[in-house]
Write a protein that holds these residues in place. Sequence first.
Motif, PDB file in Angstrom:
ATOM      1  N   GLU A 100      18.381 -29.527  29.299  1.00 18.26           N
ATOM      2  CA  GLU A 100      18.124 -29.628  27.867  1.00 18.26           C
ATOM      3  C   GLU A 100      16.662 -29.940  27.576  1.00 18.26           C
ATOM      4  OE1 GLU A 100      21.015 -31.906  25.715  1.00 18.26           O
ATOM      5  OE2 GLU A 100      22.646 -31.095  26.905  1.00 18.26           O
ATOM      6  N   GLY A 101      15.840 -29.974  28.621  1.00 19.87           N
ATOM      7  CA  GLY A 101      14.423 -30.225  28.432  1.00 19.87           C
ATOM      8  C   GLY A 101      13.744 -29.106  27.656  1.00 19.87           C
ATOM      9  N   VAL A 102      12.650 -29.429  27.028  1.00 16.38           N
ATOM     10  CA  VAL A 102      11.918 -28.478  26.206  1.00 16.38           C
ATOM     11  C   VAL A 102      10.917 -27.697  27.062  1.00 16.38           C
ATOM     12  CG1 VAL A 102      10.299 -28.282  24.271  1.00 16.38           C
ATOM     13  CG2 VAL A 102      12.153 -29.959  24.193  1.00 16.38           C
ATOM     14  N   GLY A 103      10.834 -26.393  26.849  1.00 12.13           N
ATOM     15  CA  GLY A 103       9.800 -25.568  27.450  1.00 12.13           C
ATOM     16  C   GLY A 103      10.090 -25.055  28.851  1.00 12.13           C
ATOM     17  N   ILE A 104      11.308 -25.182  29.334  1.00 14.08           N
ATOM     18  CA  ILE A 104      11.632 -24.755  30.696  1.00 14.08           C
ATOM     19  C   ILE A 104      11.388 -23.263  30.868  1.00 14.08           C
ATOM     20  CG2 ILE A 104      13.519 -24.465  32.363  1.00 14.08           C
ATOM     21  CD1 ILE A 104      14.650 -27.140  31.234  1.00 14.08           C
ATOM     22  N   VAL A 105      11.973 -22.466  30.011  1.00 12.38           N
ATOM     23  CA  VAL A 105      11.826 -21.012  30.113  1.00 12.38           C
ATOM     24  C   VAL A 105      10.358 -20.627  29.954  1.00 12.38           C
ATOM     25  CG1 VAL A 105      12.457 -18.788  29.095  1.00 12.38           C
ATOM     26  CG2 VAL A 105      14.183 -20.587  29.301  1.00 12.38           C
ATOM     27  N   ALA A 106       9.690 -21.212  28.977  1.00 17.91           N
ATOM     28  CA  ALA A 106       8.287 -20.880  28.712  1.00 17.91           C
ATOM     29  C   ALA A 106       7.398 -21.191  29.911  1.00 17.91           C
ATOM     30  CB  ALA A 106       7.800 -21.647  27.486  1.00 17.91           C
ATOM     31  N   ASP A 141       0.596 -11.716  36.891  1.00 18.34           N
ATOM     32  CA  ASP A 141       0.743 -10.289  36.570  1.00 18.34           C
ATOM     33  C   ASP A 141       2.011  -9.655  37.137  1.00 18.34           C
ATOM     34  OD1 ASP A 141      -1.625 -10.135  35.056  1.00 18.34           O
ATOM     35  OD2 ASP A 141      -2.807  -9.978  36.892  1.00 18.34           O
ATOM     36  N   VAL A 142       3.102 -10.416  37.148  1.00 19.95           N
ATOM     37  CA  VAL A 142       4.394  -9.878  37.562  1.00 19.95           C
ATOM     38  C   VAL A 142       5.199  -9.608  36.297  1.00 19.95           C
ATOM     39  CG1 VAL A 142       6.531 -10.331  38.818  1.00 19.95           C
ATOM     40  CG2 VAL A 142       4.347 -11.113  39.755  1.00 19.95           C
ATOM     41  N   SER A 143       5.745  -8.405  36.201  1.00 18.90           N
ATOM     42  CA  SER A 143       6.523  -8.011  35.032  1.00 18.90           C
ATOM     43  C   SER A 143       7.941  -8.578  35.107  1.00 18.90           C
ATOM     44  CB  SER A 143       6.583  -6.483  34.960  1.00 18.90           C
ATOM     45  OG  SER A 143       7.388  -6.088  33.877  1.00 18.90           O
ATOM     46  N   ILE A 144       8.341  -9.192  34.021  1.00 23.22           N
ATOM     47  CA  ILE A 144       9.699  -9.744  33.924  1.00 23.22           C
ATOM     48  C   ILE A 144      10.557  -8.728  33.174  1.00 23.22           C
ATOM     49  CG2 ILE A 144      11.128 -11.574  32.950  1.00 23.22           C
ATOM     50  CD1 ILE A 144       8.681 -13.445  33.254  1.00 23.22           C
ATOM     51  N   ARG A 145      11.660  -8.334  33.793  1.00 25.18           N
ATOM     52  CA  ARG A 145      12.580  -7.384  33.157  1.00 25.18           C
ATOM     53  C   ARG A 145      13.596  -8.088  32.267  1.00 25.18           C
ATOM     54  NH1 ARG A 145      13.222  -2.331  35.869  1.00 25.18           N
ATOM     55  NH2 ARG A 145      14.864  -1.969  34.347  1.00 25.18           N
ATOM     56  N   GLN A 146      14.040  -9.285  32.699  1.00 24.09           N
ATOM     57  CA  GLN A 146      15.058  -9.990  31.930  1.00 24.09           C
ATOM     58  C   GLN A 146      15.069 -11.460  32.332  1.00 24.09           C
ATOM     59  OE1 GLN A 146      19.284  -9.101  32.785  1.00 24.09           O
ATOM     60  NE2 GLN A 146      19.559  -8.808  30.586  1.00 24.09           N
ATOM     61  N   THR A 147      15.370 -12.314  31.372  1.00 25.08           N
ATOM     62  CA  THR A 147      15.645 -13.721  31.662  1.00 25.08           C
ATOM     63  C   THR A 147      17.036 -14.036  31.122  1.00 25.08           C
ATOM     64  OG1 THR A 147      14.676 -14.523  29.604  1.00 25.08           O
ATOM     65  CG2 THR A 147      13.226 -14.429  31.529  1.00 25.08           C
ATOM     66  N   ILE A 148      17.765 -14.813  31.880  1.00 22.65           N
ATOM     67  CA  ILE A 148      19.089 -15.246  31.450  1.00 22.65           C
ATOM     68  C   ILE A 148      19.108 -16.759  31.590  1.00 22.65           C
ATOM     69  CG2 ILE A 148      21.571 -15.125  31.865  1.00 22.65           C
ATOM     70  CD1 ILE A 148      20.914 -12.418  33.326  1.00 22.65           C
ATOM     71  N   ILE A 205      15.706 -15.149  36.444  1.00 23.02           N
ATOM     72  CA  ILE A 205      14.610 -14.277  36.031  1.00 23.02           C
ATOM     73  C   ILE A 205      14.628 -13.053  36.928  1.00 23.02           C
ATOM     74  CG2 ILE A 205      12.116 -14.081  35.735  1.00 23.02           C
ATOM     75  CD1 ILE A 205      12.246 -17.238  35.491  1.00 23.02           C
ATOM     76  N   ILE A 206      14.715 -11.884  36.302  1.00 22.64           N
ATOM     77  CA  ILE A 206      14.754 -10.630  37.039  1.00 22.64           C
ATOM     78  C   ILE A 206      13.391  -9.974  36.874  1.00 22.64           C
ATOM     79  CG2 ILE A 206      15.846  -8.372  37.229  1.00 22.64           C
ATOM     80  CD1 ILE A 206      17.762 -11.230  35.699  1.00 22.64           C
TER      81      ILE A 206
END
Length: 167
Positions: free
Chosen positions: A104-110, A120-127, A141-142
């Motif tokens: 529940e912490g803030v900013g994890i995904v970011a 410079d790695v392209s992210i296709r999807q995050t779940i 992260i895909i």
Amino acid sequence: MFDEIMAKFAGSPGQQAVVRLLLERGFSVSSEGRVVSGGIEIPNTQIATEVGVDRRVVDSTTDTLLDDDELRPIFQNISAVPSLKDLAPVLDLSVLTVAVGDAEGVGIVARVTTVIADHDVSIRQTISEDPEFTDEPRLSIITDEPLPGDVLTEIRELPFVRKLELE
């Protein structure tokens, strides 16, 4: 929220299993009490077989969900999101799964996606699994390519990261 939902079914482990399946798979309940994915009806017998209960347990669970003013809008509006995670090996994609200490912490995904993007790695999807609906939520992260070791090290050193898994 997950604990509150499950508490409403505390007297019935079978109904809890049905509710858990609906949440995990993104299945909703139509106003007629049918389990659906989009416009496709999933027979209650299949739901029952999957979770190891009698079909009548599924019926009573969907009735209870529709009768509850708090649960009805949740379960009538759930939807599934297509995931590339299981397709990654077939599509030659890479999957990084991050387990955190406090989901529940803030900013994890970011913070995690910033580390990846900065290399410079392209992210296709995050779940990002919702900590309200699962016991041990994870961030998956895909990416188009395998993550270099220095990226993994940098992510692993983030203060909230408990464990990394590569698939």
